[in-house]
Write a protein that holds these residues in place. Structure first.
Motif, mmCIF file in Angstrom:
data_model
loop_
_atom_site.group_PDB
_atom_site.id
_atom_site.type_symbol
_atom_site.label_atom_id
_atom_site.label_comp_id
_atom_site.label_asym_id
_atom_site.label_seq_id
_atom_site.Cartn_x
_atom_site.Cartn_y
_atom_site.Cartn_z
ATOM 1 N N LYS A 192 0.838 -1.194 0.000
ATOM 2 C CA LYS A 192 0.000 0.000 0.000
ATOM 3 C C LYS A 192 0.876 1.248 0.000
ATOM 4 O O LYS A 192 1.950 1.273 0.612
ATOM 5 N N THR A 193 0.381 2.286 -0.686
ATOM 6 C CA THR A 193 1.087 3.559 -0.737
ATOM 7 C C THR A 193 0.223 4.642 -0.104
ATOM 8 O O THR A 193 -0.951 4.785 -0.445
ATOM 9 N N PHE A 194 0.818 5.384 0.832
ATOM 10 C CA PHE A 194 0.118 6.478 1.514
ATOM 11 C C PHE A 194 0.868 7.782 1.279
ATOM 12 O O PHE A 194 2.099 7.791 1.178
ATOM 13 N N GLU A 195 0.128 8.867 1.193
ATOM 14 C CA GLU A 195 0.743 10.192 1.132
ATOM 15 C C GLU A 195 0.783 10.757 2.548
ATOM 16 O O GLU A 195 -0.246 10.852 3.215
ATOM 17 N N VAL A 196 1.979 11.101 2.997
ATOM 18 C CA VAL A 196 2.189 11.495 4.384
ATOM 19 C C VAL A 196 2.768 12.906 4.444
ATOM 20 O O VAL A 196 3.698 13.234 3.699
ATOM 21 N N THR A 197 2.223 13.734 5.312
ATOM 22 C CA THR A 197 2.741 15.082 5.534
ATOM 23 C C THR A 197 3.778 15.048 6.652
ATOM 24 O O THR A 197 3.482 14.622 7.768
ATOM 25 N N ILE A 198 5.005 15.478 6.349
ATOM 26 C CA ILE A 198 6.090 15.506 7.319
ATOM 27 C C ILE A 198 6.160 16.894 7.937
ATOM 28 O O ILE A 198 6.289 17.889 7.222
ATOM 29 N N ILE A 244 11.322 18.125 12.074
ATOM 30 C CA ILE A 244 11.490 16.754 12.558
ATOM 31 C C ILE A 244 12.962 16.372 12.514
ATOM 32 O O ILE A 244 13.706 16.807 11.635
ATOM 33 N N ASP A 245 13.399 15.569 13.482
ATOM 34 C CA ASP A 245 14.814 15.234 13.594
ATOM 35 C C ASP A 245 15.055 13.758 13.313
ATOM 36 O O ASP A 245 14.114 12.947 13.286
ATOM 37 N N ASN A 246 16.302 13.431 13.127
ATOM 38 C CA ASN A 246 16.710 12.064 12.823
ATOM 39 C C ASN A 246 16.314 11.110 13.952
ATOM 40 O O ASN A 246 16.553 11.384 15.124
ATOM 41 N N GLY A 247 15.677 9.985 13.599
ATOM 42 C CA GLY A 247 15.285 8.983 14.586
ATOM 43 C C GLY A 247 13.902 9.180 15.169
ATOM 44 O O GLY A 247 13.396 8.284 15.838
ATOM 45 N N GLN A 248 13.277 10.337 14.930
ATOM 46 C CA GLN A 248 11.933 10.561 15.446
ATOM 47 C C GLN A 248 10.907 9.822 14.578
ATOM 48 O O GLN A 248 11.145 9.562 13.401
ATOM 49 N N SER A 249 9.756 9.510 15.168
ATOM 50 C CA SER A 249 8.720 8.748 14.462
ATOM 51 C C SER A 249 7.436 9.560 14.344
ATOM 52 O O SER A 249 7.122 10.379 15.211
ATOM 53 N N ILE A 250 6.732 9.314 13.266
ATOM 54 C CA ILE A 250 5.424 9.920 13.024
ATOM 55 C C ILE A 250 4.385 8.803 13.105
ATOM 56 O O ILE A 250 4.565 7.733 12.522
ATOM 57 N N ARG A 251 3.311 9.053 13.831
ATOM 58 C CA ARG A 251 2.236 8.062 13.966
ATOM 59 C C ARG A 251 1.038 8.492 13.142
ATOM 60 O O ARG A 251 0.530 9.595 13.295
ATOM 61 N N LYS A 252 0.590 7.602 12.248
ATOM 62 C CA LYS A 252 -0.593 7.847 11.447
ATOM 63 C C LYS A 252 -1.670 6.850 11.874
ATOM 64 O O LYS A 252 -1.606 5.663 11.549
ATOM 65 N N SER A 253 -2.648 7.363 12.609
ATOM 66 C CA SER A 253 -3.669 6.510 13.192
ATOM 67 C C SER A 253 -4.531 5.854 12.117
ATOM 68 O O SER A 253 -4.953 6.498 11.152
ATOM 69 N N GLY A 254 -4.774 4.556 12.295
ATOM 70 C CA GLY A 254 -5.686 3.827 11.413
ATOM 71 C C GLY A 254 -5.129 3.399 10.084
ATOM 72 O O GLY A 254 -5.852 2.821 9.265
ATOM 73 N N LEU A 255 -3.828 3.633 9.828
ATOM 74 C CA LEU A 255 -3.242 3.230 8.554
ATOM 75 C C LEU A 255 -2.481 1.910 8.662
ATOM 76 O O LEU A 255 -1.759 1.527 7.744
ATOM 77 N N GLY A 256 -2.647 1.210 9.793
ATOM 78 C CA GLY A 256 -2.024 -0.098 9.944
ATOM 79 C C GLY A 256 -2.908 -1.192 9.375
ATOM 80 O O GLY A 256 -3.738 -0.953 8.498
ATOM 81 N N GLU A 257 -2.739 -2.393 9.886
ATOM 82 C CA GLU A 257 -3.483 -3.533 9.359
ATOM 83 C C GLU A 257 -4.904 -3.552 9.919
ATOM 84 O O GLU A 257 -5.153 -3.037 11.010
ATOM 85 N N PRO A 258 -5.850 -4.134 9.177
ATOM 86 C CA PRO A 258 -7.249 -4.138 9.627
ATOM 87 C C PRO A 258 -7.433 -4.968 10.888
ATOM 88 O O PRO A 258 -6.728 -5.951 11.115
ATOM 89 N N GLY A 259 -8.393 -4.537 11.704
ATOM 90 C CA GLY A 259 -8.703 -5.280 12.917
ATOM 91 C C GLY A 259 -9.493 -6.542 12.611
ATOM 92 O O GLY A 259 -9.953 -6.760 11.484
ATOM 93 N N TYR A 296 3.591 3.653 11.862
ATOM 94 C CA TYR A 296 4.683 4.416 12.467
ATOM 95 C C TYR A 296 5.798 4.581 11.438
ATOM 96 O O TYR A 296 6.306 3.595 10.888
ATOM 97 N N ILE A 297 6.184 5.837 11.189
ATOM 98 C CA ILE A 297 7.215 6.155 10.200
ATOM 99 C C ILE A 297 8.407 6.750 10.934
ATOM 100 O O ILE A 297 8.309 7.823 11.524
ATOM 101 N N THR A 298 9.528 6.043 10.922
ATOM 102 C CA THR A 298 10.743 6.528 11.566
ATOM 103 C C THR A 298 11.591 7.278 10.543
ATOM 104 O O THR A 298 11.857 6.771 9.452
ATOM 105 N N ILE A 299 12.028 8.486 10.905
ATOM 106 C CA ILE A 299 12.719 9.376 9.977
ATOM 107 C C ILE A 299 14.237 9.207 10.067
ATOM 108 O O ILE A 299 14.810 9.147 11.160
ATOM 109 N N THR A 300 14.889 9.121 8.910
ATOM 110 C CA THR A 300 16.347 9.226 8.823
ATOM 111 C C THR A 300 16.658 10.393 7.894
ATOM 112 O O THR A 300 15.968 10.607 6.893
#
Length: 377
Positions: free
Chosen positions: A222-228, A232-247, A257-261
């Motif tokens: 799956k491809t998502f468009e994410v606003t950064i 934001i600094d190196n190693g920090q993570s962004i949480r996008k609610s509800g974009l994980g696997e279905p319940g 969870y997107i970890t930034i490098t």
């Protein structure tokens, strides 16, 4: 820490393993080494604790990101996982899994076990995203592709072959659990355990979907468009609610969870929200003073240095640093270090003028490198 095995090695999974792959590996090993399945087996008990510790880190997106970046050092200051017992198990995550395992051993112990047909939140998904120095500084919009388990389109998530439907289990009548009588020291007790016919789901699939093999989910990209966000600094993570696997069973989706490098920049470096750089200046500019053109992340700016500026001198450009994360209008500063470059390959006229300048200052420019004695001076 030297005696510890890599957490991924302990669970037998790759570093790119999904949350669901990690959970499956843990369930298998936890059942294999559980103390109740291996009474008086110290080796199995140690293995069980090791597996427990590895899963507690790798199943948590934040802990996993820290472990991937720093290894065991991430937990040396008391921030490590709590393992070796069961006090840390809550109502979800580890507790849910152990509810299943203990249900197998105790027939629904630990409060009767968790109903497998109850709504459950989907697995969280982790990925990494590399940004340029300026993308991290000012924020950007990026597309992120991840492999996730998604609802099977062929069966609509039922797990049953197209044109058929799951049937209510005739053994547990859809409850997912059955009663059984167990003889104890205190007499016969009635307990609950997952139904063996339907696996605790309350439904029985007579004809499985050929695409998902009755799982109701398939692995897709799956491809998502994410606003950064800016800053934001190196190693920090962004949480996008509800974009994980279905319940499962109507439960909510997991999170992404997107970890930034951040790529290194040839000119700029960063500490927090401040930017650092070095610029060369000529001997004449250092001696006489000059107006310099300094590159910033916003573009070039003018800055005047005073005469007699020494190599290694540092000056500050206020407000020319990184935008402060989630604080509109606030920015760090830029610190510029100047390095005086000694001219090379002078022509004869330039050498003559430079010697004349040195003589005017009373300097000895002889090439022997020997200093004059006290009496010669």
């Amino acid at each position: 820490m030297a005696d510890k095995r890599d957490y991924y090695e302990v669970l037998g999974v790759d570093k790119s393993a999904s949350d669901q792959d990690i959970k499956k590996a843990f369930r298998k090993l936890a059942k294999k080494y559980h103390p109740d399945a291996n009474p008086d087996n110290k080796e199995a008990e140690a293995k069980f604790k090791e597996v427990n510790e590895a899963y507690e880190v790798l199943s948590d997106p934040d802990k996993r990101a820290k472990y991937d970046q720093f290894g065991f050092a991430a937990f040396e200051e008391g921030g490590g996982p709590q393992y070796g017992g069961f006090s840390g198990f809550g109502t979800g995550g580890m507790g849910d899994i152990f509810g299943d395992i203990f249900g197998d051993f105790f027939g629904g112990g630990m409060g009767g076990g968790r109903r497998r047909n109850a709504p459950m939140k989907g697995n969280d998904v982790q990925t990494r995203l590399e940004l340029s120095f300026k993308e991290a500084a000012f924020g950007c919009t990026k597309k992120v592709s991840v492999w996730v388990y998604d609802t099977c389109e062929e069966c609509g998530g039922t797990g049953a072959k197209k044109g058929t439907s799951p049937e209510t289990c005739s053994q547990c009548h859809g409850s997912g659990q059955v009663q059984f009588t167990q003889q104890t020291l205190f007499g016969n007790t009635i307990s609950m355990r997952p139904c063996s016919r339907c696996g605790g789901t309350g439904q029985f699939i007579r004809e499985k979907c050929p695409k998902c093999q009755g799982e109701g989910q398939v692995r897709v990209n799956k491809t998502f468009e994410v606003t950064i966000p800016a800053g934001i600094d190196n190693g920090q993570s962004i949480r996008k609610s509800g974009l994980g696997e279905p319940g499962l069973n109507g439960g909510p989706n997991g999170d992404l969870y997107i970890t930034i490098t951040i790529k290194s920049d040839p000119f700029f470096s960063r500490q927090g929200f401040d930017v650092y750089c070095s610029v060369p200046i000529s001997y004449a500019q250092a001696a006489l003073g000059a107006e310099l053109e300094i590159q910033t992340i916003d573009g070039p700016v003018k800055y005047s240095i005073t005469e007699g500026t020494q190599t290694g001198a540092r000056f500050r450009l206020r407000g020319k640093g990184i935008p402060v994360l989630h604080r509109d209008g606030q920015r760090g500063d830029q610190y510029v270090t100047v390095n005086v470059e000694v001219p090379k390959h002078l022509n004869e006229e330039q050498k003559r003028l430079l010697k004349a300048f040195a003589d005017s200052l009373g300097e000895d420019t002889r090439s022997t490198g020997k200093k004059k004695s006290f009496f010669k001076k």
